[in-house]
Design a protein around this motif. Structure first.
Motif, PDB file in Angstrom:
ATOM      1  N   PRO A 164     -40.757  23.380   0.329  1.00 48.41           N
ATOM      2  CA  PRO A 164     -40.263  24.728   0.074  1.00 48.41           C
ATOM      3  C   PRO A 164     -39.779  25.326   1.390  1.00 48.41           C
ATOM      4  O   PRO A 164     -40.258  24.933   2.454  1.00 48.41           O
ATOM      5  N   GLU A 165     -38.831  26.249   1.318  1.00 45.88           N
ATOM      6  CA  GLU A 165     -38.332  26.863   2.547  1.00 45.88           C
ATOM      7  C   GLU A 165     -38.856  28.282   2.733  1.00 45.88           C
ATOM      8  O   GLU A 165     -39.039  28.752   3.848  1.00 45.88           O
ATOM      9  N   VAL A 166     -39.078  28.968   1.622  1.00 44.08           N
ATOM     10  CA  VAL A 166     -39.683  30.299   1.692  1.00 44.08           C
ATOM     11  C   VAL A 166     -40.808  30.376   0.660  1.00 44.08           C
ATOM     12  O   VAL A 166     -40.599  30.118  -0.520  1.00 44.08           O
ATOM     13  N   VAL A 167     -42.001  30.695   1.149  1.00 45.73           N
ATOM     14  CA  VAL A 167     -43.155  30.862   0.270  1.00 45.73           C
ATOM     15  C   VAL A 167     -43.666  32.284   0.471  1.00 45.73           C
ATOM     16  O   VAL A 167     -43.866  32.717   1.603  1.00 45.73           O
ATOM     17  N   CYS A 168     -43.821  33.012  -0.622  1.00 40.02           N
ATOM     18  CA  CYS A 168     -44.352  34.360  -0.466  1.00 40.02           C
ATOM     19  C   CYS A 168     -45.548  34.509  -1.375  1.00 40.02           C
ATOM     20  O   CYS A 168     -45.595  33.917  -2.451  1.00 40.02           O
ATOM     21  N   ALA A 169     -46.498  35.294  -0.937  1.00 38.53           N
ATOM     22  CA  ALA A 169     -47.740  35.335  -1.692  1.00 38.53           C
ATOM     23  C   ALA A 169     -48.460  36.652  -1.565  1.00 38.53           C
ATOM     24  O   ALA A 169     -48.404  37.324  -0.537  1.00 38.53           O
ATOM     25  N   TYR A 170     -49.115  36.975  -2.620  1.00 35.05           N
ATOM     26  CA  TYR A 170     -50.003  38.126  -2.670  1.00 35.05           C
ATOM     27  C   TYR A 170     -51.260  37.649  -3.389  1.00 35.05           C
ATOM     28  O   TYR A 170     -51.149  37.005  -4.427  1.00 35.05           O
ATOM     29  N   PRO A 171     -52.425  37.955  -2.835  1.00 34.90           N
ATOM     30  CA  PRO A 171     -53.631  37.318  -3.378  1.00 34.90           C
ATOM     31  C   PRO A 171     -54.118  37.886  -4.708  1.00 34.90           C
ATOM     32  O   PRO A 171     -54.120  39.102  -4.898  1.00 34.90           O
ATOM     33  N   ILE A 172     -54.511  37.026  -5.598  1.00 38.64           N
ATOM     34  CA  ILE A 172     -55.252  37.424  -6.789  1.00 38.64           C
ATOM     35  C   ILE A 172     -56.062  36.218  -7.281  1.00 38.64           C
ATOM     36  O   ILE A 172     -55.538  35.109  -7.359  1.00 38.64           O
ATOM     37  N   THR A 173     -57.309  36.470  -7.595  1.00 36.68           N
ATOM     38  CA  THR A 173     -58.149  35.432  -8.187  1.00 36.68           C
ATOM     39  C   THR A 173     -57.570  35.074  -9.551  1.00 36.68           C
ATOM     40  O   THR A 173     -57.183  35.977 -10.278  1.00 36.68           O
ATOM     41  N   PRO A 174     -57.479  33.825  -9.920  1.00 40.09           N
ATOM     42  CA  PRO A 174     -57.916  32.605  -9.241  1.00 40.09           C
ATOM     43  C   PRO A 174     -56.776  31.833  -8.580  1.00 40.09           C
ATOM     44  O   PRO A 174     -56.881  30.628  -8.410  1.00 40.09           O
ATOM     45  N   GLN A 175     -55.733  32.545  -8.172  1.00 39.80           N
ATOM     46  CA  GLN A 175     -54.602  31.861  -7.528  1.00 39.80           C
ATOM     47  C   GLN A 175     -54.831  31.661  -6.049  1.00 39.80           C
ATOM     48  O   GLN A 175     -54.163  30.863  -5.403  1.00 39.80           O
ATOM     49  N   THR A 176     -55.764  32.412  -5.460  1.00 39.13           N
ATOM     50  CA  THR A 176     -55.885  32.520  -3.996  1.00 39.13           C
ATOM     51  C   THR A 176     -55.933  31.185  -3.248  1.00 39.13           C
ATOM     52  O   THR A 176     -55.252  31.030  -2.236  1.00 39.13           O
ATOM     53  N   HIS A 177     -56.728  30.254  -3.752  1.00 40.94           N
ATOM     54  CA  HIS A 177     -56.878  29.004  -2.992  1.00 40.94           C
ATOM     55  C   HIS A 177     -55.551  28.247  -2.873  1.00 40.94           C
ATOM     56  O   HIS A 177     -55.334  27.536  -1.898  1.00 40.94           O
ATOM     57  N   ILE A 178     -54.681  28.431  -3.855  1.00 45.79           N
ATOM     58  CA  ILE A 178     -53.393  27.724  -3.799  1.00 45.79           C
ATOM     59  C   ILE A 178     -52.555  28.270  -2.645  1.00 45.79           C
ATOM     60  O   ILE A 178     -52.086  27.516  -1.784  1.00 45.79           O
ATOM     61  N   ASN A 231     -75.107  47.467 -24.967  1.00 42.83           N
ATOM     62  CA  ASN A 231     -75.767  46.988 -26.171  1.00 42.83           C
ATOM     63  C   ASN A 231     -76.317  45.577 -25.975  1.00 42.83           C
ATOM     64  O   ASN A 231     -77.356  45.219 -26.484  1.00 42.83           O
ATOM     65  N   LEU A 232     -75.601  44.803 -25.236  1.00 42.08           N
ATOM     66  CA  LEU A 232     -76.059  43.437 -24.992  1.00 42.08           C
ATOM     67  C   LEU A 232     -77.233  43.420 -24.023  1.00 42.08           C
ATOM     68  O   LEU A 232     -77.821  42.383 -23.750  1.00 42.08           O
ATOM     69  N   GLY A 233     -77.520  44.608 -23.493  1.00 42.46           N
ATOM     70  CA  GLY A 233     -78.664  44.693 -22.596  1.00 42.46           C
ATOM     71  C   GLY A 233     -78.413  44.032 -21.263  1.00 42.46           C
ATOM     72  O   GLY A 233     -79.318  43.600 -20.570  1.00 42.46           O
ATOM     73  N   GLN A 234     -77.134  43.976 -20.921  1.00 40.77           N
ATOM     74  CA  GLN A 234     -76.790  43.372 -19.631  1.00 40.77           C
ATOM     75  C   GLN A 234     -76.112  44.410 -18.769  1.00 40.77           C
ATOM     76  O   GLN A 234     -75.537  45.352 -19.265  1.00 40.77           O
ATOM     77  N   SER A 235     -76.151  44.209 -17.484  1.00 42.48           N
ATOM     78  CA  SER A 235     -75.315  45.055 -16.644  1.00 42.48           C
ATOM     79  C   SER A 235     -74.055  44.263 -16.335  1.00 42.48           C
ATOM     80  O   SER A 235     -74.074  43.039 -16.300  1.00 42.48           O
ATOM     81  N   ALA A 236     -72.968  44.998 -16.172  1.00 44.05           N
ATOM     82  CA  ALA A 236     -71.695  44.308 -15.946  1.00 44.05           C
ATOM     83  C   ALA A 236     -71.763  43.513 -14.651  1.00 44.05           C
ATOM     84  O   ALA A 236     -72.200  43.998 -13.629  1.00 44.05           O
ATOM     85  N   VAL A 237     -71.349  42.277 -14.768  1.00 47.28           N
ATOM     86  CA  VAL A 237     -71.287  41.448 -13.565  1.00 47.28           C
ATOM     87  C   VAL A 237     -69.848  41.475 -13.066  1.00 47.28           C
ATOM     88  O   VAL A 237     -68.939  41.050 -13.757  1.00 47.28           O
ATOM     89  N   VAL A 238     -69.669  42.043 -11.909  1.00 48.55           N
ATOM     90  CA  VAL A 238     -68.308  42.188 -11.402  1.00 48.55           C
ATOM     91  C   VAL A 238     -68.028  41.108 -10.377  1.00 48.55           C
ATOM     92  O   VAL A 238     -68.805  40.901  -9.454  1.00 48.55           O
ATOM     93  N   GLY A 239     -66.955  40.394 -10.576  1.00 55.09           N
ATOM     94  CA  GLY A 239     -66.617  39.289  -9.676  1.00 55.09           C
ATOM     95  C   GLY A 239     -65.737  39.753  -8.537  1.00 55.09           C
ATOM     96  O   GLY A 239     -65.632  40.948  -8.263  1.00 55.09           O
ATOM     97  N   ASN A 240     -65.127  38.817  -7.875  1.00 50.30           N
ATOM     98  CA  ASN A 240     -64.235  39.151  -6.761  1.00 50.30           C
ATOM     99  C   ASN A 240     -62.882  39.512  -7.307  1.00 50.30           C
ATOM    100  O   ASN A 240     -62.041  38.659  -7.476  1.00 50.30           O
ATOM    101  N   GLU A 241     -62.679  40.793  -7.564  1.00 50.53           N
ATOM    102  CA  GLU A 241     -61.390  41.156  -8.155  1.00 50.53           C
ATOM    103  C   GLU A 241     -60.361  41.070  -7.081  1.00 50.53           C
ATOM    104  O   GLU A 241     -59.335  41.589  -7.083  1.00 50.53           O
TER     105      GLU A 241
END
Ligand SMILES: Cc1ncc(C[n+]2csc(CCOP(=O)(O)OP(=O)(O)O)c2C)c(N)n1
Ligand code: SF4
Ligand SMILES: [Mg+2]
Lengths: 418, 339
Positions: free
Chosen positions: A20-34, A408-418
């Motif tokens: 590739p000659e020009v690669v542009c990127a902005y991070p977002i999970t789960p694309q980041t590692h690429i 209701n599910l009796g869980q607390s929200a698990v927040v990932g790496n947004e």
């Protein structure tokens, strides 16, 4: 070279091999590692004559790719989920301009509620943007499809999205054959643009077009996809000649000979489906499966042929068209419109919910017994849904749905790496 | 200023017109447009309204850029009047390679073109991106700020006619207080656009510390050309903000475009200056100061300020204070340089 590696890293290396000659990127999970992987290779000087541009948004990422491609450079970007929506206007624009950009989608759900895990809602939102959409079943295929994507895109001057399941593929470590530079060079010629910004031969690109020609322009976009329908298998065959393995193509059929119930799906879930098919076959059930690799262009004729003997078609899909049901199933129904075969929709794996072999087996058996509803939500927690419907009926100020269900599910929200 | 121009100083001004006569100037100092073999980015035959400041500004700016780049120029355009009136295909007015993608992404597209050109071994091809005030200060602002921050090698030109003209004159963040637009109608207690809003993009551009920022205006085309030429001699991000009166949106006579552009400068409402790396380096002195009223009165978008019997003196005074503040801030009075 065969090695044990992460899907994203292998794809990053494959991109680098495509020069590739020009690669542009902005991070977002789960694309980041690429993009991190590509960025590191560029920074280390391992990709000759390539610029890696860190931009301020996905909208800018694809816009930079549009400019670079129009200047005659091979351009690449990657995104997922909210990022794909954020660049939405440019997605249509790149296709409308006929610029052969290649973009990876690390498939992920779309919020609200915000969710970083895998499903196909993001790619489906752009299914009619004019991009070719290829879905990888495995990480090996993800690597191979990217290499094919540049060739396909540049031959047709049409952008290509390579869709790979977030986490399930992007973050999985497995044995992958990353080809050599010589192999890729033998397969992928340098980019020879059909249109380019050149002071020696100036023309206008992106001009206003009125009713007198708009239909024709759009028709040609459709026609280009039909050409892709022919070229995708041909390119797959050339790929096989050079690399020695079958990858890509329009669809893959699995044990469909004599199958009465056939499951159809996109992407990595086909691996699980095949396991289920094997088990059911062992028990004497007449089942098989079809994996759709090219969702756009949509291989109607190939699917008609592959599903010809089926009595029940069960589409396992990772996206939902609220108020309708299944997007992929609707497309398949259209392909099968001259038959009376029932096409069931099973909405599965939304927001990363595991698609288990036992649940898959249940729906395939139910379909065989004629007990599957037209639209089924795999492993839906009916209790949670009914509880919330009831609560919302009791009070006007019922509050936010998602949070109520979690409480209701009796869980607390698990927040990932947004 | 050369010795020669200093000698010619008095002769430049033709009595009664305040224009610098091309014919009287040293040939090297004449406008690009005066030359038989002038560069030609936009040919005539486009569909701009009569007296369109944007058409004039774009032609001068791009012709100067074309000359400065020795013809090796690509233009990227945001959606807006300039894009629409130059390219109802097949009648494109562009004589240079030109790319329109979207309304809000011209800076990013230009970044991509510049990068692509570098990779193709064509770093000699220069890139100009252009958009209206709406495309620049509002919807394209994110991309523009990104382009500035990365110091990408693009000259961005904003043609500021102070509203969304192409869609029928709606308010943008460059619309001045009190101006009537389709979305700031001249009704109620405080007709037109309100005070205390809007953004000053040249100052915001300077805050990015980019190598060059300038404001220009179609009443002083030499100055405009000079600024474009200066900008083109620099690599990295450059920004020129050109005020371009719009007869249709402003409700002004089509032959008043130059006059209004001049009044905007002479009143202090639109200061002309240059800045390098965030510091103002030069401002153009006001030649003959006029009250803001001289600028406002001929425009129907300000007509509600001048209703017979109940002039809105309070808000006119407030606009005057804005002009006075500019004069102070950019030091617009005092000794002028020869043109
Ligand atoms: C995303 C998007 N939103 C809105 C529009 C509609 N639109 C096209 S041109 C325009 C106005 C342009 O205003 P400005 O940038 O100030 O340029 P002018 O026409 O005044 O020169 C608008 C709102 C669009 N094309 N794209
Ligand atoms: S509306 Fe204004 S900016 Fe647009 S073409 Fe007419 S005069 Fe020019
Ligand atoms: Mg405007």
């Amino acid at each position: 070279m065969l090695k044990q590696t992460e899907g994203s890293q292998a794809v990053a290396e494959a991109i680098a091999l495509c020069r590739p000659e020009v690669v542009c990127a902005y991070p977002i999970t789960p694309q980041t590692h690429i993009v991190e992987g590509v960025g590191a290779l560029v920074k280390a000087g391992k990709v000759e004559n390539c610029e890696f541009i860190n931009v301020e948004s996905e909208f800018a990422a694809l816009s930079v790719a549009i400019g670079a491609s129009a200047a005659g450079a091979r351009a690449y970007t990657a995104t997922a989920s909210q990022g794909l929506l954020f660049m939405g206007e440019a997605v249509y624009n790149a296709a409308g301009l006929g610029l052969p950009i290649v973009m990876t989608i690390g498939n992920r759900a779309i919020g609200a509620p915000i969710n970083i895990w895998n499903d196909h809602t993001d790619s489906m939102s752009m299914k009619d943007s004019g991009w070719i959409q290829l879905f990888a079943e495995t990480n090996q295929e993800a690597v191979d499809l990217h290499i094919q994507a540049f060739r396909l895109a540049e031959e047709l001057s049409c952008p290509v999205m390579v869709c790979m399941d977030g986490f399930i593929l992007t973050h999985a470590y497995e044995r992958i054959d990353v080809p050599s530079q010589e192999e890729v060079d033998a397969f992928l010629p340098p980019y020879d643009p059909i249109q380019v910004l050149d002071p020696a031969e100036p023309y206008s690109i992106g001009a206003m077009v009125g009713p007198e020609a708009f239909t024709e322009v759009r028709y040609l976009a459709h026609e280009k996809q039909l050409q892709a329908l022919r070229r995708i298998p041909e390119i797959g065959a050339v790929f096989k000649d050079v690399f020695g393995r079958q990858s890509g193509g329009l669809i893959h059929s699995y044990r469909t000979e004599g199958a009465e119930t056939i499951a159809v799906a996109l992407g990595s879930v086909n691996g699980t489906i095949k396991e289920v098919i094997d088990g059911m076959r062992e028990d004497g059930a007449a089942v098989g499966s079809v994996s759709i690799c090219s969702f756009r262009p949509f291989p109607s004729a190939e699917l008609r042929a592959a599903l010809a003997g089926a009595k029940h078609v069960v589409v396992i899909e990772k996206s939902l068209a609220p108020g309708l049901g299944g997007i992929v199933a609707s497309n398949i129904r259209l392909a099968l419109r001259e038959t009376t075969v029932p096409v069931y929709t099973v909405i599965a794996g939304l927001g990363g919910r595991p698609i288990t072999m036992s649940s898959l087996r249940e729906v395939l058996e139910a379909a065989g017994n004629g007990r599957l509803p037209e639209v089924q939500f795999l492993d839906l927690d009916h209790g949670a849904v009914e509880h919330e419907i009831l609560r919302a009926k009791q009070t006007r100020r019922a509050g936010p749905t998602a949070e109520n269900i979690l409480r209701n599910l009796g869980q607390s929200a698990v927040v990932g790496n947004e | 200023m050369t010795d020669e121009t200093a000698l010619q100083r008095v002769k430049f001004y033709q009595t009664g017109t305040h224009t610098v006569g091309n014919r009287l100037m040293n040939e090297a100092r004449r406008s690009v447009q005066a030359s038989m073999d002038r560069s030609n980015a936009i040919t005539s035959g486009h569909r701009a309204c009569q007296g369109c400041g944007e058409a004039l500004g774009a032609r001068y700016a791009l012709d100067a850029a074309l000359r400065a780049s020795d013809g090796q120029l690509v233009a990227v355009n945001a959606t807006g009047c300039l894009e629409v009136f130059t390219t109802p295909y097949p009648e494109t007015s562009w004589q240079i390679p030109w790319l329109h993608s979207l309304f809000g992404n011209a800076p990013a597209v230009a970044t991509g073109v510049a990068a692509g050109m570098r990779r193709k071994g064509r770093a000699d091809v220069r890139v100009v991106a252009q958009g209206g005030d709406g495309g620049t200060t509002d919807i394209g602002f994110g991309c523009l700020s990104g382009m500035f921050e990365r110091n990408d090698d693009v000259l961005y030109i904003c043609y500021d006619n102070e509203a969304y003209m192409n869609t029928g004159v709606q308010r943008s963040s460059a619309t001045p207080p009190t101006a009537r637009t389709a979305t700031t109608p001249a009704v109620g207690d405080a007709p037109g656009n309100i005070f205390g809003t809007g953004k000053n993009l040249p100052l915001i551009a300077m805050a990015h510390n980019i190598p060059y920022v300038a404001t220009a205006n179609v009443a002083d085309l030499h100055d405009l050309e000079d600024k474009v030429t200066t900008a083109m001699a620099i690599r990295g991000s450059r920004y020129i903000h050109i005020m371009v009166p719009c007869p249709l949106g402003w409700g002004s006579a089509s032959d008043a475009t130059i006059h209004l552009a001049r009044m905007a400068v002479e009143s202090g409402l639109f200061p002309l200056f240059e800045a390098e790396h965030g510091q103002v380096t030069r401002s153009k002195k006001i030649r003959r100061r006029v009250p803001v009223e001289d600028y406002l009165r001929p425009q129907r978008r300000f007509a509600h300020l001048f209703k017979k019997g109940h002039e809105d003196t309070e808000r006119i005074a407030r606009l005057q204070r804005m002009a006075d503040a500019n004069i102070e801030r950019f030091n617009l009075l005092g000794e002028r340089e020869a043109p």
